[in-house]
Design a protein around this motif. Structure first.
Motif, short mmCIF file in Angstrom:
data_model
loop_
_atom_site.label_atom_id
_atom_site.label_comp_id
_atom_site.label_asym_id
_atom_site.label_seq_id
_atom_site.Cartn_x
_atom_site.Cartn_y
_atom_site.Cartn_z
N ALA A 294 0.84 -1.21 0.00
CA ALA A 294 0.00 0.00 0.00
C ALA A 294 0.87 1.25 0.00
N ALA A 295 1.96 1.21 0.75
CA ALA A 295 2.88 2.36 0.80
C ALA A 295 3.51 2.59 -0.57
N LYS A 296 3.91 1.50 -1.23
CA LYS A 296 4.48 1.64 -2.58
C LYS A 296 3.44 2.18 -3.55
N GLY A 297 2.22 1.68 -3.43
CA GLY A 297 1.15 2.12 -4.32
C GLY A 297 0.73 3.57 -4.10
N SER A 298 1.02 4.10 -2.92
CA SER A 298 0.63 5.48 -2.61
C SER A 298 1.54 6.51 -3.24
N GLY A 299 2.68 6.04 -3.77
CA GLY A 299 3.64 6.97 -4.35
C GLY A 299 4.57 7.59 -3.32
N ALA A 300 4.60 7.02 -2.12
CA ALA A 300 5.46 7.55 -1.06
C ALA A 300 6.93 7.33 -1.39
N ASP A 301 7.75 8.25 -0.92
CA ASP A 301 9.21 8.12 -1.08
C ASP A 301 9.81 7.32 0.06
N VAL A 302 9.10 7.28 1.21
CA VAL A 302 9.57 6.55 2.37
C VAL A 302 8.38 6.00 3.13
N PHE A 303 8.55 4.83 3.73
CA PHE A 303 7.51 4.21 4.56
C PHE A 303 8.09 4.01 5.95
N ILE A 304 7.47 4.65 6.94
CA ILE A 304 7.93 4.59 8.33
C ILE A 304 7.00 3.69 9.12
N THR A 305 7.55 2.66 9.75
CA THR A 305 6.75 1.74 10.54
C THR A 305 7.64 1.03 11.55
N ALA A 306 7.25 -0.18 11.98
CA ALA A 306 8.05 -0.92 12.96
C ALA A 306 7.90 -2.42 12.74
N ASP A 307 8.79 -3.16 13.40
CA ASP A 307 8.75 -4.63 13.43
C ASP A 307 8.95 -5.28 12.06
N LEU A 308 9.72 -4.63 11.19
CA LEU A 308 10.00 -5.24 9.89
C LEU A 308 11.00 -6.38 10.06
N LYS A 309 10.74 -7.49 9.39
CA LYS A 309 11.64 -8.63 9.42
C LYS A 309 12.68 -8.52 8.30
N TYR A 310 13.67 -9.39 8.36
CA TYR A 310 14.77 -9.40 7.40
C TYR A 310 14.27 -9.33 5.96
N HIS A 311 13.37 -10.25 5.60
CA HIS A 311 12.92 -10.32 4.22
C HIS A 311 11.96 -9.20 3.84
N ASP A 312 11.38 -8.54 4.83
CA ASP A 312 10.50 -7.41 4.53
C ASP A 312 11.24 -6.29 3.82
N PHE A 313 12.51 -6.11 4.18
CA PHE A 313 13.28 -5.01 3.58
C PHE A 313 13.51 -5.23 2.08
N TYR A 314 13.55 -6.51 1.65
CA TYR A 314 13.69 -6.78 0.22
C TYR A 314 12.49 -6.25 -0.57
N LYS A 315 11.34 -6.18 0.08
CA LYS A 315 10.10 -5.78 -0.60
C LYS A 315 10.11 -4.32 -1.02
N ALA A 316 11.09 -3.56 -0.54
CA ALA A 316 11.21 -2.17 -0.98
C ALA A 316 11.47 -2.13 -2.49
N GLU A 317 12.27 -3.08 -2.98
CA GLU A 317 12.55 -3.23 -4.42
C GLU A 317 12.89 -1.91 -5.11
N ASN A 318 13.57 -1.07 -4.35
CA ASN A 318 14.03 0.23 -4.85
C ASN A 318 12.88 1.15 -5.29
N GLU A 319 11.66 0.86 -4.81
CA GLU A 319 10.51 1.71 -5.12
C GLU A 319 10.29 2.78 -4.06
N LEU A 320 10.80 2.52 -2.87
CA LEU A 320 10.74 3.50 -1.79
C LEU A 320 11.74 3.12 -0.72
#
Length: 371
Positions: A294-320
């Motif tokens: 949802a954050a990527k789809g919103s056009g955000a440059d950054v997504f601020i949250t908590a409790d991200l796991k190791y593989h969650d960071f891969y999901k950024a895929e250089n989109e944000l």
């Protein structure tokens, strides 16, 4: 001033109807008819917080997180949850939890983060579905305007920045009463035709009971004809997360420094820099990995949250850029938000609940330490 009256105020800010289904919000311990001696506002209801409530003569704890999340099969004091429940009951202290009801509020947890980051042009990141309902009812032509006003007063007819919204059609209604009927217009057993107005209004789902009660109380007909429909329209005032705009765009490193300072974070875990300017910011307090797409789809440059796991960071895929500031850190200012809200409302309670009886907990309930 009874606990139930405090709860009514809290549910104006964050109606429980919008809490997530998995959550456990509301009055978890205590009797809603109890007179309130004072309110202690906290992020978590721990034993030390119950002790603080005792010391400050507060018999109601308003907590963000629920101390009882799933069912308890026994209460013997063998873990921290059971000990809190036992101590609260022994000392006649009630505990109310607001949690995801406040997460989904437009003026709740994520608005607090946006305030800290001075974000403008805010909108909900993931609007909650099924929050808007529509009432269709019918009234005699001469009563239509009065009925509309009654429905508006009950909270119907508000759409975004507009109030008293409705749509009406005129037509002919028919009915035939049986032996037990008492028609206002016409006679028993006779087919009656009446010139009527069809009134259409929308309303938020948590007001359904109030709207239908107002309809019945003000309508002249013995049997009121109406329909309530669930709408799929997007409601931009209820839902998880928020997206906003920085007053001044920043480079990534400068933004993370700003973020760390504003949110009092000990550390910020983040995905790889994209070497792009940060302007549009998506936030979601607490565990927010489910909102990455949802954050990527919103056009955000950054997504601020908590409790991200190791593989969650891969999901950024250089989109944000993704930034994990910690669970406690993302929600820590929520108790100030609740304290401010209740303190302002306490002027309505005086002298039953003077301003000084809304107490902000001094206890840091963060279970995580940094070395």
């Amino acid at each position: 001033m009874k606990i139930s009256e405090i709860i009514s105020e809290l549910e104006v800010l964050a109606p429980r109807a919008y809490a997530e289904g998995f959550d456990n919000t509301g009055l978890l311990i205590g009797d809603a008819t109890t007179e309130v001696s004072g309110i202690l506002v906290t992020l978590d209801s721990l034993e030390s917080v119950v002790d603080e409530a005792i010391e400050t003569n507060c018999n109601l704890i308003v907590s963000f997180h629920p101390i009882v999340f799933s069912g308890l099969k026994k209460i013997t004091g063998k873990n921290y949850v059971e000990r809190v429940v036992l101590k609260a009951i022994k000392n006649d202290i009630a505990i109310y939890a607001i949690h995801t009801a406040l997460d989904n509020s437009f003026n709740g947890v994520n608005a607090g983060i946006c305030d800290r980051l001075k974000l403008t042009n805010r909108k909900i990141l993931i609007p909650q579905k099924g929050t808007i309902k529509k009432l269709i009812t019918y009234a005699p032509l001469s009563e239509a305007e009065a009925l509309r006003q009654v429905l508006f007063e009950a909270g119907a007819g508000s759409i975004g920045n507009y109030k008293e919204c409705s749509f009406s059609l005129e037509g002919t209604g028919t009915y035939k009463g049986n032996e037990d009927s008492n028609p206002v217009v016409g006679k028993k057993h006779e087919l009656t035709t009446a010139e009527e107005t069809q009134i259409n209004v929308t309303f938020p789902k948590h007001l359904e009971s109030a709207v239908i009660k107002a309809l019945h109380a003000s309508h002249s007909y013995e049997e009121v004809a109406y329909e309530v429909l669930n709408l799929e329209n997007t409601n931009q005032h209820i839902g998880m997360g928020m997206v906003g705009t920085l007053e001044t765009p920043m480079e990534e490193a400068a933004f993370l420094t700003f973020l760390k300072k504003q949110m009092n974070a000990q550390v910020v875990r983040h995905s790889k820099f994209r070497n792009k300017t940060i302007k549009t910011v998506a936030v979601l307090g607490g565990s927010g990995a489910f909102a990455i797409d949802a954050a990527k789809g919103s056009g955000a440059d950054v997504f601020i949250t908590a409790d991200l796991k190791y593989h969650d960071f891969y999901k950024a895929e250089n989109e944000l850029l993704m930034a994990d500031i910690g669970h406690y850190e993302s929600e820590q200012f929520t108790k100030e938000l609740l304290h401010t809200f209740l303190s302002k409302k306490s002027s309505n309670f005086a002298p039953a609940l003077p301003q000084g009886r809304v107490v902000l907990s001094k206890i840091n309930t963060n279970p995580i330490s940094y070395f």
